[in-house]
Write an enzyme that holds these catalytic residues in place. Structure first.
Site, short mmCIF file in Angstrom:
data_model
loop_
_atom_site.label_atom_id
_atom_site.label_comp_id
_atom_site.label_asym_id
_atom_site.label_seq_id
_atom_site.Cartn_x
_atom_site.Cartn_y
_atom_site.Cartn_z
N ARG A 123 0.82 -1.24 0.00
CA ARG A 123 0.00 0.00 0.00
C ARG A 123 0.84 1.27 0.00
NH1 ARG A 123 -2.69 -3.35 3.54
NH2 ARG A 123 -4.50 -4.28 2.53
N LYS A 145 2.54 11.21 -12.09
CA LYS A 145 1.81 10.18 -12.85
C LYS A 145 2.71 8.97 -12.99
CE LYS A 145 -0.62 12.74 -16.41
NZ LYS A 145 -0.99 12.55 -17.81
N GLU A 187 9.39 17.38 -26.24
CA GLU A 187 8.53 17.83 -25.12
C GLU A 187 8.91 19.25 -24.69
OE1 GLU A 187 5.91 16.17 -24.25
OE2 GLU A 187 6.33 14.03 -24.56
N LYS A 225 6.68 22.79 -16.81
CA LYS A 225 5.94 21.57 -16.43
C LYS A 225 5.44 21.71 -14.99
CE LYS A 225 4.87 17.01 -16.17
NZ LYS A 225 4.68 15.77 -16.88
N GLU A 235 -5.04 16.58 -13.40
CA GLU A 235 -5.46 16.62 -14.80
C GLU A 235 -6.97 16.76 -14.98
OE1 GLU A 235 -2.99 14.28 -17.40
OE2 GLU A 235 -4.64 14.10 -18.83
N ARG A 239 -3.93 20.99 -16.90
CA ARG A 239 -2.86 20.06 -17.24
C ARG A 239 -3.04 19.49 -18.65
NH1 ARG A 239 -0.12 15.89 -12.87
NH2 ARG A 239 1.35 14.92 -14.29
N ASN A 243 -1.22 18.07 -23.27
CA ASN A 243 -1.62 17.08 -24.28
C ASN A 243 -1.43 17.59 -25.70
OD1 ASN A 243 -2.34 15.35 -22.28
ND2 ASN A 243 -4.54 15.75 -22.42
N HIS A 246 -0.39 15.38 -28.56
CA HIS A 246 -0.45 14.00 -28.07
C HIS A 246 -1.64 13.21 -28.57
CE1 HIS A 246 2.88 15.21 -25.60
NE2 HIS A 246 2.95 14.02 -25.02
N HIS A 250 -0.08 10.11 -30.08
CA HIS A 250 -0.24 8.76 -29.52
C HIS A 250 -0.68 7.77 -30.59
CE1 HIS A 250 -0.66 10.02 -25.04
NE2 HIS A 250 0.55 9.57 -25.31
N HIS A 266 8.36 8.17 -28.57
CA HIS A 266 7.24 9.01 -28.13
C HIS A 266 7.40 10.48 -28.61
CE1 HIS A 266 4.06 10.55 -25.60
NE2 HIS A 266 4.91 11.42 -25.07
#
Ligand SMILES: NC(=O)c1ccc[n+]([C@@H]2O[C@H](COP(=O)([O-])OP(=O)(O)OC[C@H]3O[C@@H](n4cnc5c(N)ncnc54)[C@H](O)[C@@H]3O)[C@@H](O)[C@H]2O)c1
Ligand SMILES: [Zn+2]
Length: 375
Positions: A123, A145, A187, A225, A235, A239, A243, A246, A250, A266
Protein backbone atom coordinates in the site's frame (compact mmCIF):
# COMPACT_ATOMS: atom_id res chain seq x y z
CA UNK A 1 10.03 29.43 -6.39
CA UNK A 2 12.37 28.97 -3.46
CA UNK A 3 16.04 28.23 -3.19
CA UNK A 4 17.43 25.78 -0.69
CA UNK A 5 20.96 27.12 -0.63
CA UNK A 6 23.83 27.58 -2.97
CA UNK A 7 23.59 25.78 -6.29
CA UNK A 8 20.31 24.01 -5.66
CA UNK A 9 16.99 25.41 -6.73
CA UNK A 10 13.70 24.00 -5.55
CA UNK A 11 10.56 24.13 -7.66
CA UNK A 12 7.25 22.64 -6.66
CA UNK A 13 5.10 20.35 -8.84
CA UNK A 14 1.71 19.64 -7.24
CA UNK A 15 2.67 17.49 -4.26
CA UNK A 16 6.43 17.19 -4.61
CA UNK A 17 9.61 19.25 -4.98
CA UNK A 18 11.92 19.20 -7.98
CA UNK A 19 15.58 20.06 -7.36
CA UNK A 20 17.83 21.54 -10.02
CA UNK A 21 21.41 22.71 -10.10
CA UNK A 22 24.96 21.54 -9.69
CA UNK A 23 24.56 20.18 -6.17
CA UNK A 24 21.38 18.15 -6.28
CA UNK A 25 23.08 14.79 -5.73
CA UNK A 26 25.06 15.89 -2.65
CA UNK A 27 21.76 17.21 -1.35
CA UNK A 28 20.12 13.83 -1.94
CA UNK A 29 23.07 12.23 -0.14
CA UNK A 30 22.60 14.45 2.92
CA UNK A 31 18.89 13.76 3.06
CA UNK A 32 19.38 10.01 2.77
CA UNK A 33 21.89 9.87 5.59
CA UNK A 34 19.20 11.02 7.99
CA UNK A 35 16.07 9.59 6.44
CA UNK A 36 16.82 6.32 4.68
CA UNK A 37 18.78 3.45 6.26
CA UNK A 38 20.95 1.82 3.55
CA UNK A 39 19.47 -1.63 4.12
CA UNK A 40 16.06 -0.23 3.22
CA UNK A 41 17.16 1.46 -0.05
CA UNK A 42 16.66 0.01 -3.51
CA UNK A 43 17.98 1.52 -6.73
CA UNK A 44 15.79 0.67 -9.72
CA UNK A 45 17.27 1.16 -13.18
CA UNK A 46 17.45 -0.46 -16.58
CA UNK A 47 20.66 -2.24 -17.55
CA UNK A 48 21.88 0.84 -19.47
CA UNK A 49 21.17 3.44 -16.80
CA UNK A 50 22.68 1.23 -14.08
CA UNK A 51 25.82 0.87 -16.20
CA UNK A 52 26.06 4.49 -17.35
CA UNK A 53 24.74 6.42 -14.37
CA UNK A 54 24.93 4.33 -11.19
CA UNK A 55 28.72 4.71 -10.73
CA UNK A 56 28.36 8.50 -10.85
CA UNK A 57 25.37 8.42 -8.49
CA UNK A 58 27.41 6.34 -6.04
CA UNK A 59 30.27 8.83 -6.03
CA UNK A 60 27.82 11.50 -4.87
CA UNK A 61 25.67 9.25 -2.69
CA UNK A 62 28.10 6.72 -1.15
CA UNK A 63 25.30 5.80 1.21
CA UNK A 64 23.77 3.81 -1.67
CA UNK A 65 26.85 1.62 -2.16
CA UNK A 66 25.28 -1.18 -0.17
CA UNK A 67 21.83 -0.75 -1.64
CA UNK A 68 20.94 -3.57 -3.95
CA UNK A 69 20.24 -2.47 -7.53
CA UNK A 70 17.10 -3.84 -9.17
CA UNK A 71 17.67 -4.12 -12.90
CA UNK A 72 15.09 -4.27 -15.68
CA UNK A 73 15.61 -4.50 -19.43
CA UNK A 74 15.74 -1.13 -21.23
CA UNK A 75 12.60 -0.14 -23.10
CA UNK A 76 8.84 0.08 -22.88
CA UNK A 77 8.19 -3.70 -22.45
CA UNK A 78 9.52 -3.37 -18.88
CA UNK A 79 6.39 -1.36 -18.00
CA UNK A 80 4.48 -4.65 -17.60
CA UNK A 81 2.60 -6.50 -14.88
CA UNK A 82 5.08 -9.40 -15.16
CA UNK A 83 7.99 -7.11 -14.33
CA UNK A 84 5.99 -5.60 -11.45
CA UNK A 85 5.20 -9.03 -10.04
CA UNK A 86 8.88 -9.98 -10.13
CA UNK A 87 9.90 -6.76 -8.33
CA UNK A 88 7.10 -6.93 -5.75
CA UNK A 89 8.26 -10.51 -5.03
CA UNK A 90 11.87 -9.40 -4.82
CA UNK A 91 11.05 -6.61 -2.36
CA UNK A 92 9.05 -9.05 -0.28
CA UNK A 93 11.94 -11.61 -0.26
CA UNK A 94 14.21 -8.84 1.03
CA UNK A 95 11.62 -7.96 3.67
CA UNK A 96 11.24 -4.41 2.43
CA UNK A 97 8.98 -2.58 4.85
CA UNK A 98 6.89 0.57 4.78
CA UNK A 99 10.00 2.64 5.52
CA UNK A 100 11.77 1.38 2.39
CA UNK A 101 12.89 3.79 -0.32
CA UNK A 102 13.07 3.16 -4.07
CA UNK A 103 15.46 5.38 -6.03
CA UNK A 104 14.34 5.42 -9.67
CA UNK A 105 17.49 5.95 -11.72
CA UNK A 106 16.56 6.07 -15.39
CA UNK A 107 14.32 7.48 -18.05
CA UNK A 108 10.53 7.60 -18.15
CA UNK A 109 10.20 3.84 -18.24
CA UNK A 110 11.99 3.53 -14.90
CA UNK A 111 10.15 6.41 -13.19
CA UNK A 112 6.73 5.24 -14.45
CA UNK A 113 7.42 1.64 -13.39
CA UNK A 114 9.23 2.44 -10.15
CA UNK A 115 6.64 5.01 -9.08
CA UNK A 116 3.88 2.47 -9.71
CA UNK A 117 5.71 -0.23 -7.75
CA UNK A 118 6.40 2.14 -4.86
CA UNK A 119 2.78 3.28 -4.85
CA UNK A 120 1.37 -0.24 -4.71
CA UNK A 121 3.85 -2.41 -2.75
CA UNK A 122 2.40 -2.88 0.76
CA UNK A 123 0.00 0.00 0.00
CA UNK A 124 2.86 2.35 -0.65
CA UNK A 125 6.52 2.87 0.12
CA UNK A 126 8.62 5.97 -0.56
CA UNK A 127 10.37 6.79 -3.80
CA UNK A 128 12.54 9.49 -5.34
CA UNK A 129 13.20 10.07 -9.04
CA UNK A 130 16.67 10.65 -10.42
CA UNK A 131 15.96 11.07 -14.14
CA UNK A 132 18.74 10.20 -16.59
CA UNK A 133 17.09 10.82 -20.00
CA UNK A 134 16.04 14.24 -21.26
CA UNK A 135 12.45 12.98 -21.50
CA UNK A 136 12.69 11.95 -17.87
CA UNK A 137 14.17 15.27 -16.74
CA UNK A 138 11.72 17.63 -18.41
CA UNK A 139 8.60 15.51 -18.33
CA UNK A 140 8.20 11.92 -17.15
CA UNK A 141 9.76 12.13 -13.67
CA UNK A 142 7.69 15.20 -12.71
CA UNK A 143 4.05 15.42 -11.70
CA UNK A 144 3.34 12.12 -9.97
CA UNK A 145 1.81 10.18 -12.85
CA UNK A 146 2.99 6.58 -12.72
CA UNK A 147 1.90 3.45 -14.51
CA UNK A 148 2.42 0.44 -16.70
CA UNK A 149 1.06 -0.87 -19.99
CA UNK A 150 -1.58 -3.60 -20.04
CA UNK A 151 -3.93 -5.29 -22.52
CA UNK A 152 -1.89 -3.76 -25.33
CA UNK A 153 -2.66 -0.21 -24.17
CA UNK A 154 0.04 2.21 -22.99
CA UNK A 155 -0.29 3.49 -19.44
CA UNK A 156 -3.60 1.65 -18.96
CA UNK A 157 -2.96 0.91 -15.28
CA UNK A 158 -1.42 3.37 -12.88
CA UNK A 159 -1.86 5.92 -10.16
CA UNK A 160 -0.97 9.42 -9.14
CA UNK A 161 1.82 8.98 -6.62
CA UNK A 162 4.15 11.81 -5.71
CA UNK A 163 7.84 11.05 -5.37
CA UNK A 164 9.46 12.52 -2.25
CA UNK A 165 11.58 14.54 -4.63
CA UNK A 166 12.93 14.71 -8.18
CA UNK A 167 16.68 15.31 -8.47
CA UNK A 168 17.67 16.63 -11.91
CA UNK A 169 21.39 16.08 -12.52
CA UNK A 170 21.94 17.28 -16.09
CA UNK A 171 25.45 15.72 -16.58
CA UNK A 172 23.82 12.29 -16.80
CA UNK A 173 22.84 13.30 -20.34
CA UNK A 174 26.47 12.97 -21.52
CA UNK A 175 25.94 9.32 -22.43
CA UNK A 176 22.46 9.67 -23.90
CA UNK A 177 22.24 9.01 -27.66
CA UNK A 178 21.30 11.73 -30.11
CA UNK A 179 17.97 10.20 -31.05
CA UNK A 180 16.99 9.94 -27.36
CA UNK A 181 18.09 13.53 -26.79
CA UNK A 182 15.86 14.80 -29.60
CA UNK A 183 13.06 12.69 -28.18
CA UNK A 184 13.14 14.86 -25.06
CA UNK A 185 13.56 18.06 -27.06
CA UNK A 186 10.11 17.43 -28.57
CA UNK A 187 8.53 17.83 -25.12
CA UNK A 188 10.59 20.98 -24.48
CA UNK A 189 9.28 22.44 -27.74
CA UNK A 190 5.78 21.52 -26.60
CA UNK A 191 6.30 23.32 -23.28
CA UNK A 192 7.28 26.45 -25.18
CA UNK A 193 4.40 26.22 -27.64
CA UNK A 194 1.71 25.90 -24.97
CA UNK A 195 3.12 28.24 -22.34
CA UNK A 196 6.08 30.43 -23.35
CA UNK A 197 7.08 31.91 -26.70
CA UNK A 198 10.48 32.88 -25.25
CA UNK A 199 11.19 29.29 -24.29
CA UNK A 200 10.05 28.04 -27.69
CA UNK A 201 12.40 30.40 -29.52
CA UNK A 202 15.31 29.66 -27.16
CA UNK A 203 14.99 25.90 -27.73
CA UNK A 204 14.61 26.45 -31.43
CA UNK A 205 17.84 28.40 -31.68
CA UNK A 206 19.99 26.33 -29.31
CA UNK A 207 22.74 23.94 -30.45
CA UNK A 208 21.09 20.94 -28.89
CA UNK A 209 24.15 18.70 -28.67
CA UNK A 210 25.79 21.12 -26.22
CA UNK A 211 24.75 20.09 -22.71
CA UNK A 212 26.06 23.36 -21.26
CA UNK A 213 23.65 25.26 -23.51
CA UNK A 214 20.86 22.80 -22.83
CA UNK A 215 21.08 23.05 -19.03
CA UNK A 216 19.30 26.43 -18.58
CA UNK A 217 16.71 25.39 -21.17
CA UNK A 218 16.05 22.20 -19.20
CA UNK A 219 15.57 24.38 -16.16
CA UNK A 220 12.98 26.51 -17.99
CA UNK A 221 11.18 23.47 -19.36
CA UNK A 222 11.00 21.92 -15.89
CA UNK A 223 9.64 25.22 -14.55
CA UNK A 224 6.86 25.19 -17.16
CA UNK A 225 5.94 21.57 -16.43
CA UNK A 226 5.90 22.37 -12.68
CA UNK A 227 3.72 25.45 -13.18
CA UNK A 228 1.17 23.53 -15.22
CA UNK A 229 1.08 20.65 -12.71
CA UNK A 230 0.67 23.14 -9.85
CA UNK A 231 -2.36 24.63 -11.57
CA UNK A 232 -3.99 21.23 -11.89
CA UNK A 233 -2.29 18.27 -10.16
CA UNK A 234 -4.91 15.67 -11.18
CA UNK A 235 -5.46 16.62 -14.80
CA UNK A 236 -8.96 18.05 -14.51
CA UNK A 237 -8.32 20.96 -16.88
CA UNK A 238 -5.16 23.08 -17.14
CA UNK A 239 -2.86 20.06 -17.24
CA UNK A 240 -4.51 19.11 -20.53
CA UNK A 241 -2.35 21.89 -22.02
CA UNK A 242 0.42 19.30 -21.95
CA UNK A 243 -1.62 17.08 -24.28
CA UNK A 244 -0.81 19.34 -27.21
CA UNK A 245 0.49 17.11 -30.02
CA UNK A 246 -0.45 14.00 -28.07
CA UNK A 247 -3.90 13.10 -29.41
CA UNK A 248 -2.59 12.51 -32.93
CA UNK A 249 0.91 11.74 -31.59
CA UNK A 250 -0.24 8.76 -29.52
CA UNK A 251 -2.07 7.32 -32.53
CA UNK A 252 1.04 7.77 -34.70
CA UNK A 253 3.20 6.13 -32.06
CA UNK A 254 0.89 3.12 -31.73
CA UNK A 255 0.47 2.86 -35.50
CA UNK A 256 4.22 2.88 -36.07
CA UNK A 257 4.70 -0.10 -33.77
CA UNK A 258 2.04 -2.13 -35.63
CA UNK A 259 3.60 -1.80 -39.07
CA UNK A 260 6.72 -2.71 -40.99
CA UNK A 261 8.52 0.61 -40.54
CA UNK A 262 10.71 1.37 -37.56
CA UNK A 263 8.69 2.31 -34.48
CA UNK A 264 8.55 5.97 -33.55
CA UNK A 265 9.83 7.16 -30.18
CA UNK A 266 7.24 9.01 -28.13
CA UNK A 267 8.78 12.44 -28.76
CA UNK A 268 9.10 11.76 -32.49
CA UNK A 269 5.42 10.87 -32.63
CA UNK A 270 4.52 13.97 -30.60
CA UNK A 271 6.48 16.12 -33.06
CA UNK A 272 4.25 14.77 -35.85
CA UNK A 273 1.22 15.27 -33.64
CA UNK A 274 2.28 18.89 -33.06
CA UNK A 275 2.52 19.55 -36.81
CA UNK A 276 -0.97 18.10 -37.34
CA UNK A 277 -2.48 19.85 -34.34
CA UNK A 278 -0.83 23.19 -35.18
CA UNK A 279 -2.36 22.79 -38.64
CA UNK A 280 -5.77 22.13 -37.04
CA UNK A 281 -5.24 25.22 -34.87
CA UNK A 282 -4.72 27.27 -38.02
CA UNK A 283 -7.73 25.69 -39.75
CA UNK A 284 -9.91 26.48 -36.74
CA UNK A 285 -8.93 30.11 -37.05
CA UNK A 286 -7.07 30.03 -33.73
CA UNK A 287 -3.45 30.23 -34.93
CA UNK A 288 -2.12 32.67 -37.53
CA UNK A 289 -0.62 31.26 -40.71
CA UNK A 290 2.85 32.74 -40.13
CA UNK A 291 3.21 31.04 -36.74
CA UNK A 292 1.96 27.76 -38.16
CA UNK A 293 4.47 27.89 -41.03
CA UNK A 294 7.27 28.56 -38.56
CA UNK A 295 6.33 25.63 -36.32
CA UNK A 296 5.93 23.26 -39.25
CA UNK A 297 9.27 24.16 -40.88
CA UNK A 298 11.02 23.77 -37.52
CA UNK A 299 9.56 20.36 -36.67
CA UNK A 300 9.80 18.80 -40.12
CA UNK A 301 13.44 19.90 -40.27
CA UNK A 302 14.30 18.48 -36.86
CA UNK A 303 12.50 15.12 -36.90
CA UNK A 304 12.49 12.41 -39.53
CA UNK A 305 9.17 12.15 -41.40
CA UNK A 306 6.80 9.23 -40.97
CA UNK A 307 5.34 7.93 -44.23
CA UNK A 308 1.88 6.34 -44.35
CA UNK A 309 -1.03 5.93 -46.78
CA UNK A 310 -4.53 7.19 -47.05
CA UNK A 311 -5.60 3.64 -46.11
CA UNK A 312 -3.95 4.05 -42.72
CA UNK A 313 -6.23 6.93 -41.69
CA UNK A 314 -8.99 4.59 -40.60
CA UNK A 315 -6.70 2.69 -38.24
CA UNK A 316 -5.21 5.90 -36.84
CA UNK A 317 -8.65 7.31 -36.09
CA UNK A 318 -9.55 4.05 -34.40
CA UNK A 319 -6.41 4.30 -32.26
CA UNK A 320 -7.39 7.86 -31.34
CA UNK A 321 -10.86 6.71 -30.31
CA UNK A 322 -9.26 4.10 -28.05
CA UNK A 323 -7.12 6.73 -26.40
CA UNK A 324 -8.43 7.11 -22.87
CA UNK A 325 -8.27 10.90 -23.13
CA UNK A 326 -11.11 10.88 -25.66
CA UNK A 327 -13.38 8.55 -23.74
CA UNK A 328 -16.31 11.01 -23.80
CA UNK A 329 -17.02 10.31 -27.46
CA UNK A 330 -15.74 12.83 -30.01
CA UNK A 331 -12.21 14.11 -30.25
CA UNK A 332 -11.14 16.85 -27.90
CA UNK A 333 -7.94 18.65 -28.74
CA UNK A 334 -5.56 21.04 -27.09
CA UNK A 335 -4.89 23.63 -29.79
CA UNK A 336 -2.71 26.71 -30.12
CA UNK A 337 -3.96 30.28 -30.14
CA UNK A 338 -0.45 31.49 -30.77
CA UNK A 339 3.10 30.49 -29.97
CA UNK A 340 3.10 30.19 -26.18
CA UNK A 341 -0.68 30.13 -25.81
CA UNK A 342 -2.98 27.09 -25.95
CA UNK A 343 -6.63 26.27 -25.34
CA UNK A 344 -7.96 22.90 -24.12
CA UNK A 345 -11.02 20.79 -24.98
CA UNK A 346 -11.62 21.94 -28.56
CA UNK A 347 -14.09 19.43 -30.09
CA UNK A 348 -13.25 18.21 -33.59
CA UNK A 349 -14.71 15.47 -35.77
CA UNK A 350 -13.08 12.60 -37.65
CA UNK A 351 -13.22 14.41 -41.01
CA UNK A 352 -11.26 17.35 -39.62
CA UNK A 353 -8.66 15.03 -38.09
CA UNK A 354 -8.45 13.17 -41.40
CA UNK A 355 -7.64 16.43 -43.20
CA UNK A 356 -4.76 17.04 -40.78
CA UNK A 357 -3.40 13.56 -41.49
CA UNK A 358 -3.70 14.29 -45.24
CA UNK A 359 -1.79 17.49 -44.75
CA UNK A 360 1.05 15.76 -42.92
CA UNK A 361 1.21 12.88 -45.43
CA UNK A 362 1.69 15.28 -48.33
CA UNK A 363 4.16 17.37 -46.35
CA UNK A 364 6.38 14.32 -45.78
CA UNK A 365 6.26 13.42 -49.45
CA UNK A 366 7.11 16.95 -50.48
CA UNK A 367 9.88 17.25 -47.90
CA UNK A 368 11.45 13.91 -48.93
CA UNK A 369 11.39 14.92 -52.60
CA UNK A 370 13.21 18.17 -51.85
CA UNK A 371 15.56 17.20 -49.06
CA UNK A 372 16.44 13.54 -49.51
CA UNK A 373 19.12 13.10 -52.18
CA UNK A 374 18.06 9.50 -52.78
CA UNK A 375 14.40 10.35 -53.39
N1 LIG B 1 4.54 9.91 -16.21
C1 LIG B 1 4.60 10.88 -17.09
O1 LIG B 1 4.12 11.98 -16.85
C2 LIG B 1 5.27 10.62 -18.40
C3 LIG B 1 5.53 11.67 -19.29
C4 LIG B 1 6.22 11.41 -20.46
C5 LIG B 1 6.61 10.12 -20.76
N2 LIG B 1 6.32 9.11 -19.87
C6 LIG B 1 6.75 7.74 -20.14
O2 LIG B 1 8.18 7.74 -20.25
C7 LIG B 1 8.59 6.71 -21.12
C8 LIG B 1 9.59 7.27 -22.10
O3 LIG B 1 10.66 7.84 -21.40
P1 LIG B 1 12.13 7.85 -22.01
O4 LIG B 1 12.08 8.44 -23.35
O5 LIG B 1 13.01 8.40 -20.99
O6 LIG B 1 12.38 6.29 -22.24
P2 LIG B 1 13.34 5.22 -21.53
O7 LIG B 1 13.20 5.26 -20.06
O8 LIG B 1 13.08 3.93 -22.21
O9 LIG B 1 14.79 5.74 -21.90
C9 LIG B 1 15.18 5.77 -23.25
C10 LIG B 1 16.47 4.99 -23.50
O10 LIG B 1 17.55 5.79 -23.06
C11 LIG B 1 18.40 5.03 -22.21
N3 LIG B 1 19.00 5.98 -21.27
C12 LIG B 1 18.36 6.70 -20.31
N4 LIG B 1 19.23 7.52 -19.71
C13 LIG B 1 20.44 7.32 -20.29
C14 LIG B 1 21.73 7.90 -20.13
N5 LIG B 1 21.95 8.87 -19.23
N6 LIG B 1 22.73 7.44 -20.91
C15 LIG B 1 22.53 6.48 -21.84
N7 LIG B 1 21.33 5.91 -22.05
C16 LIG B 1 20.30 6.34 -21.29
C17 LIG B 1 17.51 4.00 -21.58
O11 LIG B 1 18.25 2.87 -21.17
C18 LIG B 1 16.59 3.67 -22.75
O12 LIG B 1 17.17 2.72 -23.59
C19 LIG B 1 7.35 6.16 -21.77
O13 LIG B 1 7.02 4.93 -21.17
C20 LIG B 1 6.28 7.20 -21.46
O14 LIG B 1 4.99 6.64 -21.36
C21 LIG B 1 5.68 9.34 -18.72
ZN1 LIG C 1 4.63 13.25 -24.07
Amino acid sequence: MTTTGKDVEELWAGGHPVYLGAHVLPMLARWMEFEAPPEQCYVLGDSTTLRQCLPELLTYVPHLQHAEPIEVAPGEPSKSIEVCTAIWGHLSDREAERGALVVNLGGGVVSDLGGFIAGTYKRGIRHVNVPTSLMGMVDASIGGKTGIDAAGIKNLVGLFRDPLGVYVHVPFLRTLGKRELLNGVAEMIKHGLVRSADHYHAVREAPLHDIGVLAPLIHDSVAIKCAVVNDDPHEQSARKLLNFGHTIGHAMEAHSWEGQQRGLLHGEAVAIGMICEAWLSWRQGLLDRGSFDQIEAHLIGLFKGYAFNNDDHHRMLELMRNDKKNAEGGFRFTLLRGIGDAVVNVPLNAAQVGEALDHYRLLVRHHAAHHDPEA
